[in-house]
Design a protein around this motif. Sequence first.
Motif, PDB file in Angstrom:
ATOM      1  N   SER A 151     -29.870  31.649 138.059  1.00  0.00           N
ATOM      2  CA  SER A 151     -30.902  31.577 139.082  1.00  0.00           C
ATOM      3  C   SER A 151     -30.937  30.277 139.871  1.00  0.00           C
ATOM      4  N   ASN A 152     -30.058  29.304 139.561  1.00  0.00           N
ATOM      5  CA  ASN A 152     -30.135  27.996 140.220  1.00  0.00           C
ATOM      6  C   ASN A 152     -28.963  27.836 141.185  1.00  0.00           C
ATOM      7  N   ASP A 153     -29.264  27.697 142.474  1.00  0.00           N
ATOM      8  CA  ASP A 153     -28.216  27.603 143.484  1.00  0.00           C
ATOM      9  C   ASP A 153     -27.519  26.250 143.502  1.00  0.00           C
ATOM     10  N   ASP A 154     -28.120  25.221 142.902  1.00  0.00           N
ATOM     11  CA  ASP A 154     -27.536  23.881 142.915  1.00  0.00           C
ATOM     12  C   ASP A 154     -26.593  23.637 141.741  1.00  0.00           C
ATOM     13  N   ILE A 155     -26.604  24.530 140.761  1.00  0.00           N
ATOM     14  CA  ILE A 155     -25.825  24.324 139.544  1.00  0.00           C
ATOM     15  C   ILE A 155     -24.869  25.489 139.352  1.00  0.00           C
ATOM     16  N   LEU A 156     -23.642  25.161 138.970  1.00  0.00           N
ATOM     17  CA  LEU A 156     -22.613  26.164 138.734  1.00  0.00           C
ATOM     18  C   LEU A 156     -22.500  26.404 137.227  1.00  0.00           C
ATOM     19  N   TYR A 157     -22.613  27.655 136.836  1.00  0.00           N
ATOM     20  CA  TYR A 157     -22.625  28.009 135.412  1.00  0.00           C
ATOM     21  C   TYR A 157     -21.207  28.080 134.851  1.00  0.00           C
ATOM     22  N   ARG A 158     -21.067  27.681 133.597  1.00  0.00           N
ATOM     23  CA  ARG A 158     -19.840  27.923 132.829  1.00  0.00           C
ATOM     24  C   ARG A 158     -20.214  27.983 131.359  1.00  0.00           C
ATOM     25  N   SER A 159     -19.458  28.746 130.598  1.00  0.00           N
ATOM     26  CA  SER A 159     -19.766  28.936 129.186  1.00  0.00           C
ATOM     27  C   SER A 159     -19.084  27.918 128.298  1.00  0.00           C
ATOM     28  N   SER A 160     -18.198  27.097 128.853  1.00  0.00           N
ATOM     29  CA  SER A 160     -17.499  26.074 128.087  1.00  0.00           C
ATOM     30  C   SER A 160     -17.042  24.975 129.032  1.00  0.00           C
ATOM     31  N   LEU A 161     -16.923  23.749 128.499  1.00  0.00           N
ATOM     32  CA  LEU A 161     -16.466  22.642 129.322  1.00  0.00           C
ATOM     33  C   LEU A 161     -15.049  22.846 129.833  1.00  0.00           C
ATOM     34  N   VAL A 162     -14.253  23.654 129.154  1.00  0.00           N
ATOM     35  CA  VAL A 162     -12.875  23.860 129.580  1.00  0.00           C
ATOM     36  C   VAL A 162     -12.742  25.022 130.561  1.00  0.00           C
ATOM     37  N   ASN A 163     -13.844  25.666 130.889  1.00  0.00           N
ATOM     38  CA  ASN A 163     -13.811  26.785 131.831  1.00  0.00           C
ATOM     39  C   ASN A 163     -14.238  26.351 133.222  1.00  0.00           C
ATOM     40  N   ARG A 164     -14.047  27.240 134.173  1.00  0.00           N
ATOM     41  CA  ARG A 164     -14.309  26.940 135.574  1.00  0.00           C
ATOM     42  C   ARG A 164     -15.795  27.157 135.901  1.00  0.00           C
ATOM     43  N   PRO A 165     -16.452  26.192 136.552  1.00  0.00           N
ATOM     44  CA  PRO A 165     -17.825  26.427 137.006  1.00  0.00           C
ATOM     45  C   PRO A 165     -17.864  27.534 138.054  1.00  0.00           C
ATOM     46  N   ARG A 166     -18.842  28.449 137.935  1.00  0.00           N
ATOM     47  CA  ARG A 166     -18.875  29.627 138.788  1.00  0.00           C
ATOM     48  C   ARG A 166     -20.229  29.808 139.454  1.00  0.00           C
ATOM     49  N   THR A 167     -20.193  30.402 140.647  1.00  0.00           N
ATOM     50  CA  THR A 167     -21.417  30.832 141.307  1.00  0.00           C
ATOM     51  C   THR A 167     -21.857  32.158 140.697  1.00  0.00           C
ATOM     52  N   SER A 168     -22.973  32.670 141.151  1.00  0.00           N
ATOM     53  CA  SER A 168     -23.561  33.871 140.564  1.00  0.00           C
ATOM     54  C   SER A 168     -23.628  34.988 141.612  1.00  0.00           C
ATOM     55  N   PRO A 169     -23.424  36.255 141.176  1.00  0.00           N
ATOM     56  CA  PRO A 169     -22.992  36.728 139.852  1.00  0.00           C
ATOM     57  C   PRO A 169     -21.481  36.651 139.726  1.00  0.00           C
ATOM     58  N   SER A 170     -20.985  36.766 138.487  1.00  0.00           N
ATOM     59  CA  SER A 170     -19.545  36.683 138.279  1.00  0.00           C
ATOM     60  C   SER A 170     -19.149  37.396 136.993  1.00  0.00           C
ATOM     61  N   LEU A 171     -17.970  38.001 137.015  1.00  0.00           N
ATOM     62  CA  LEU A 171     -17.395  38.610 135.825  1.00  0.00           C
ATOM     63  C   LEU A 171     -16.587  37.601 135.006  1.00  0.00           C
ATOM     64  N   ALA A 172     -16.294  36.442 135.588  1.00  0.00           N
ATOM     65  CA  ALA A 172     -15.327  35.533 134.979  1.00  0.00           C
ATOM     66  C   ALA A 172     -15.841  34.733 133.775  1.00  0.00           C
ATOM     67  N   PRO A 173     -17.036  34.140 133.812  1.00  0.00           N
ATOM     68  CA  PRO A 173     -17.383  33.145 132.786  1.00  0.00           C
ATOM     69  C   PRO A 173     -17.354  33.654 131.356  1.00  0.00           C
ATOM     70  N   ASP A 174     -17.787  34.879 131.115  1.00  0.00           N
ATOM     71  CA  ASP A 174     -17.922  35.357 129.740  1.00  0.00           C
ATOM     72  C   ASP A 174     -16.997  36.512 129.398  1.00  0.00           C
ATOM     73  N   SER A 175     -16.054  36.837 130.274  1.00  0.00           N
ATOM     74  CA  SER A 175     -15.091  37.899 129.981  1.00  0.00           C
ATOM     75  C   SER A 175     -13.860  37.312 129.295  1.00  0.00           C
ATOM     76  N   VAL A 176     -13.337  38.043 128.311  1.00  0.00           N
ATOM     77  CA  VAL A 176     -12.239  37.537 127.483  1.00  0.00           C
ATOM     78  C   VAL A 176     -11.301  38.691 127.146  1.00  0.00           C
ATOM     79  N   LEU A 177     -10.010  38.392 127.109  1.00  0.00           N
ATOM     80  CA  LEU A 177      -9.013  39.339 126.628  1.00  0.00           C
ATOM     81  C   LEU A 177      -8.067  38.581 125.709  1.00  0.00           C
ATOM     82  N   GLY A 178      -7.897  39.083 124.487  1.00  0.00           N
ATOM     83  CA  GLY A 178      -7.048  38.370 123.538  1.00  0.00           C
ATOM     84  C   GLY A 178      -6.259  39.286 122.643  1.00  0.00           C
ATOM     85  N   GLY A 179      -5.211  38.738 122.078  1.00  0.00           N
ATOM     86  CA  GLY A 179      -4.389  39.484 121.139  1.00  0.00           C
ATOM     87  C   GLY A 179      -3.763  38.562 120.119  1.00  0.00           C
ATOM     88  N   GLN A 180      -3.531  39.069 118.928  1.00  0.00           N
ATOM     89  CA  GLN A 180      -2.933  38.283 117.850  1.00  0.00           C
ATOM     90  C   GLN A 180      -1.843  39.093 117.166  1.00  0.00           C
TER      91      GLN A 180
END
Length: 429
Positions: A50-79
Amino acid sequence: MFFSLVRNRRQLISDVTISIAIVAVYLMALPAMAEVKFNGFATIAVTTHSNDDILYRSSLVNRPRTSPSLAPDSVLGGQINYYINDRWDAVAQVVIQDRADTAISNYLEMGFLRYRPTRNWAFKFGRVNSNLYMLSEYKPVGYAQVWARPPLEFYSNASVVSNVDGIEVVHSQNIGDGFLELGIIAGQSQPRLKGSDGKLRANFKELISLSARYTWNEWQFKSTYARGRVDNPQIPQFDLFEQAVAAVPSELLPQKSELLSRFSGDGDIIKYLAGGMKYDGERWNVQAEAGSVDVDWLLFTSLRFGYVSVAYYMDEFSPFLAVSGAQSKDKEFRFSIPSFPAGTPPELAAGIVGLITGSNANISDLLVDQYSLSAGVNWHFYPSWVAKAQLDHIRMDNPGTGLFGNNALIDDVGQERMNVFTLSVSTVF
């Protein structure tokens, strides 16, 4: 200025790691008892804030994003687990997420060769999990957690060093009715961080991590201590800053050497200490962790952080609440503007004032004084599938937005508020 960078990371592959890889390839060529298993996981999430002055990210190593976005919390992994025989196996895990620095090594979470001489001992060689927090083994696996994301006041900072290139030794045994696991890791890590001015590589050498985990029925307890040395970090535009500071006579800038050393970070010792507990019963899930980071490097502010989370299992639905916080340990530190002797050229004095003022603004911008109240629910609507909804109310007090990004350098945040809402679907396969 170079200080407006906002964290990302990359790993160097040493000659030792390359040698280990050669040995691993040789061992994998042995037909013996070879068996391959693959496991995958994925989360698709849409996040709004909800804050236009701040860019959200879920981790310091991730990219700051505007809202809304699919990127910050989406993950695909394999082992991939490659079982060579009853004592040797190899593991590789790749996690694709919203890294600000897109180097390939940023997506390789693990890649090691493991030797188990007995049931109580294990030796790992290569890129291993740093094992710094309770979710170390499954942090990217959204399906395995009650929340839409781990409490970011704790995990955003702690997960900067998510893996280590080196050696891990693990000893495990039954103690009473429980199970004790002791681990030691030695090696190096190179987080790749990134901001508007470019990439920061924070080389952590001579890294040692000690951990203990005890599991007893529904209870789990964990503690970790880690220590490393900052070695020749690569900081964008630091050369220009260094030249500007070096050009000022010492009598006009008494803090000259401190300015350079505190921002360069080279040789600084970084210490990490954390502990946590978890109760996972038939109806209740209670989890808490607390930790701290101590370092003199101003680009990695010393922090204390923690959270408490409670969830209630209601068949396929599980509502949850969490409170988390992070705070810089020295919020008051700033460089003072020197007194200039008579006859100092006005242009030189103005340049020195601008240098100190700009440095202090960047210090303020990187500091953290942030707290969150989170509420949500997850719904296991199908085997191996879970949907989640989570609302975070985040309070940022004076002075900075260190865990997030911002559209412009903020000298004094004052009191900012932000609501973050996430809808996600996670699965394992």
